[in-house]
Motif scaffolding. Structure first.
Motif, mmCIF file in Angstrom:
data_model
loop_
_atom_site.group_PDB
_atom_site.id
_atom_site.type_symbol
_atom_site.label_atom_id
_atom_site.label_comp_id
_atom_site.label_asym_id
_atom_site.label_seq_id
_atom_site.Cartn_x
_atom_site.Cartn_y
_atom_site.Cartn_z
ATOM 1 N N MET A 157 37.366 155.062 23.283
ATOM 2 C CA MET A 157 38.469 154.805 24.171
ATOM 3 C C MET A 157 37.904 154.368 25.524
ATOM 4 O O MET A 157 37.157 155.090 26.155
ATOM 5 N N ASP A 158 38.257 153.159 25.970
ATOM 6 C CA ASP A 158 37.782 152.641 27.243
ATOM 7 C C ASP A 158 38.665 153.156 28.360
ATOM 8 O O ASP A 158 39.882 153.146 28.274
ATOM 9 N N GLU A 159 38.003 153.613 29.427
ATOM 10 C CA GLU A 159 38.745 154.031 30.594
ATOM 11 C C GLU A 159 38.972 152.823 31.488
ATOM 12 O O GLU A 159 38.293 151.817 31.379
ATOM 13 N N LYS A 160 39.955 152.922 32.374
ATOM 14 C CA LYS A 160 40.218 151.830 33.310
ATOM 15 C C LYS A 160 39.019 151.692 34.239
ATOM 16 O O LYS A 160 38.553 152.649 34.816
ATOM 17 N N LYS A 161 38.556 150.464 34.376
ATOM 18 C CA LYS A 161 37.405 150.212 35.240
ATOM 19 C C LYS A 161 37.873 149.574 36.532
ATOM 20 O O LYS A 161 38.831 148.810 36.550
ATOM 21 N N THR A 162 37.169 149.909 37.590
ATOM 22 C CA THR A 162 37.459 149.315 38.887
ATOM 23 C C THR A 162 36.404 148.262 39.189
ATOM 24 O O THR A 162 35.400 148.148 38.481
ATOM 25 N N VAL A 163 36.625 147.540 40.269
ATOM 26 C CA VAL A 163 35.658 146.528 40.681
ATOM 27 C C VAL A 163 34.303 147.178 40.968
ATOM 28 O O VAL A 163 33.254 146.578 40.759
ATOM 29 N N PHE A 164 34.328 148.432 41.409
ATOM 30 C CA PHE A 164 33.069 149.120 41.706
ATOM 31 C C PHE A 164 32.259 149.392 40.438
ATOM 32 O O PHE A 164 31.032 149.363 40.470
ATOM 33 N N ASP A 165 32.937 149.639 39.333
ATOM 34 C CA ASP A 165 32.235 149.817 38.055
ATOM 35 C C ASP A 165 31.490 148.536 37.677
ATOM 36 O O ASP A 165 30.350 148.577 37.212
ATOM 37 N N TYR A 166 32.136 147.387 37.889
ATOM 38 C CA TYR A 166 31.502 146.110 37.567
ATOM 39 C C TYR A 166 30.348 145.819 38.527
ATOM 40 O O TYR A 166 29.315 145.281 38.112
ATOM 41 N N ILE A 167 30.518 146.187 39.790
ATOM 42 C CA ILE A 167 29.431 145.997 40.760
ATOM 43 C C ILE A 167 28.235 146.867 40.375
ATOM 44 O O ILE A 167 27.089 146.404 40.399
ATOM 45 N N ILE A 168 28.492 148.110 40.001
ATOM 46 C CA ILE A 168 27.411 149.011 39.587
ATOM 47 C C ILE A 168 26.700 148.465 38.357
ATOM 48 O O ILE A 168 25.464 148.450 38.290
ATOM 49 N N GLN A 169 27.458 147.976 37.377
ATOM 50 C CA GLN A 169 26.845 147.398 36.172
ATOM 51 C C GLN A 169 26.017 146.165 36.520
ATOM 52 O O GLN A 169 24.905 145.988 36.007
ATOM 53 N N THR A 170 26.541 145.320 37.388
ATOM 54 C CA THR A 170 25.813 144.115 37.797
ATOM 55 C C THR A 170 24.527 144.491 38.525
ATOM 56 O O THR A 170 23.467 143.908 38.255
ATOM 57 N N MET A 171 24.599 145.468 39.406
ATOM 58 C CA MET A 171 23.397 145.889 40.146
ATOM 59 C C MET A 171 22.362 146.519 39.203
ATOM 60 O O MET A 171 21.159 146.342 39.404
ATOM 61 N N ALA A 172 22.836 147.239 38.188
ATOM 62 C CA ALA A 172 21.901 147.804 37.206
ATOM 63 C C ALA A 172 21.191 146.686 36.438
ATOM 64 O O ALA A 172 19.971 146.721 36.259
ATOM 65 N N ILE A 173 21.953 145.690 36.014
ATOM 66 C CA ILE A 173 21.363 144.544 35.309
ATOM 67 C C ILE A 173 20.386 143.822 36.233
ATOM 68 O O ILE A 173 19.269 143.492 35.838
ATOM 69 N N PHE A 174 20.794 143.604 37.478
ATOM 70 C CA PHE A 174 19.938 142.934 38.456
ATOM 71 C C PHE A 174 18.642 143.713 38.669
ATOM 72 O O PHE A 174 17.550 143.129 38.699
ATOM 73 N N GLY A 175 18.762 145.017 38.802
ATOM 74 C CA GLY A 175 17.577 145.851 38.997
ATOM 75 C C GLY A 175 16.596 145.730 37.839
ATOM 76 O O GLY A 175 15.382 145.607 38.043
ATOM 77 N N ILE A 176 17.112 145.752 36.631
ATOM 78 C CA ILE A 176 16.254 145.624 35.448
ATOM 79 C C ILE A 176 15.590 144.249 35.424
ATOM 80 O O ILE A 176 14.386 144.142 35.162
ATOM 81 N N ILE A 177 16.353 143.205 35.727
ATOM 82 C CA ILE A 177 15.789 141.851 35.749
ATOM 83 C C ILE A 177 14.688 141.754 36.799
ATOM 84 O O ILE A 177 13.615 141.198 36.542
ATOM 85 N N VAL A 178 14.925 142.303 37.987
ATOM 86 C CA VAL A 178 13.923 142.230 39.048
ATOM 87 C C VAL A 178 12.658 142.987 38.649
ATOM 88 O O VAL A 178 11.540 142.498 38.868
ATOM 89 N N VAL A 179 12.800 144.151 38.055
ATOM 90 C CA VAL A 179 11.618 144.898 37.603
ATOM 91 C C VAL A 179 10.835 144.088 36.572
ATOM 92 O O VAL A 179 9.598 144.005 36.639
ATOM 93 N N ILE A 180 11.539 143.472 35.639
ATOM 94 C CA ILE A 180 10.868 142.633 34.632
ATOM 95 C C ILE A 180 10.113 141.501 35.317
ATOM 96 O O ILE A 180 8.944 141.235 35.001
#
Length: 159
Positions: free
Chosen positions: A1-24
């Motif tokens: 069951m997916d909970e309602k996501k806010t724009v902050f959830d998407y920002i956090i996910q994007t920053m996590a992806i960005f962080g992983i890419i930068v480390v790589i």
């Protein structure tokens, strides 16, 4: 069951992806930065670091990856498409976006077959790691749900 996501959830996910890419890219930079500096805009500073232009490009990539993931791999937009097809479309979209970025930002020489082989290997390895992490996360979530279900069933039996 997916909970309602806010724009902050998407920002956090994007920053996590960005962080992983930068480390790589930091790891890549450490090992191949000086040798790749003359061939790739990503490593223009050599081992000295990643340029602001490179970081912006990687942030744009992280945003696109997160949008693609949200579009294809959540039930928010596409509900009736088989998960395998959604996964294939997601990977294809990501590959096309990266190829476009390779061409626009001159990440590596387009006419160099070894560069494309390196890209393909990096992409395949990244996808394997991503699928493995996703499966591991899914398995952990399923175990939590099973434990909660077992606790619920045991409480129901006690009553």
């Amino acid at each position: 069951m997916d909970e309602k996501k806010t724009v902050f959830d998407y920002i956090i996910q994007t920053m996590a992806i960005f962080g992983i890419i930068v480390v790589i890219f930091m790891v890549y930079n450490y090992f191949i930065g000086d040798g790749a500096a003359e061939h790739s805009s990503l490593f223009v500073l050599g081992k000295a670091g990643l340029s602001t232009a490179t970081l912006i490009q990687l942030l744009v990539l992280a945003v696109i990856l997160n949008v693609t993931r949200t579009l294809f791999l959540s039930d928010r937009w596409i509900k009736n498409m088989p998960i395998f097809l959604r996964f294939v479309l997601s990977i294809a979209t990501i590959m096309i976006v990266i190829i476009i970025m390779v061409i626009i930002f001159k990440w590596f020489p387009i006419d160099d077959p070894m560069a494309w082989i390196g890209f393909a290997l990096s992409f395949i390895i990244s996808m394997i790691i991503s699928v493995w992490i996703t499966r591991l996360k899914e398995r952990m979530e399923n175990e939590k749900m099973q434990e909660a279900l077992n606790r619920f069933i045991s409480r129901e039996k006690e009553q």
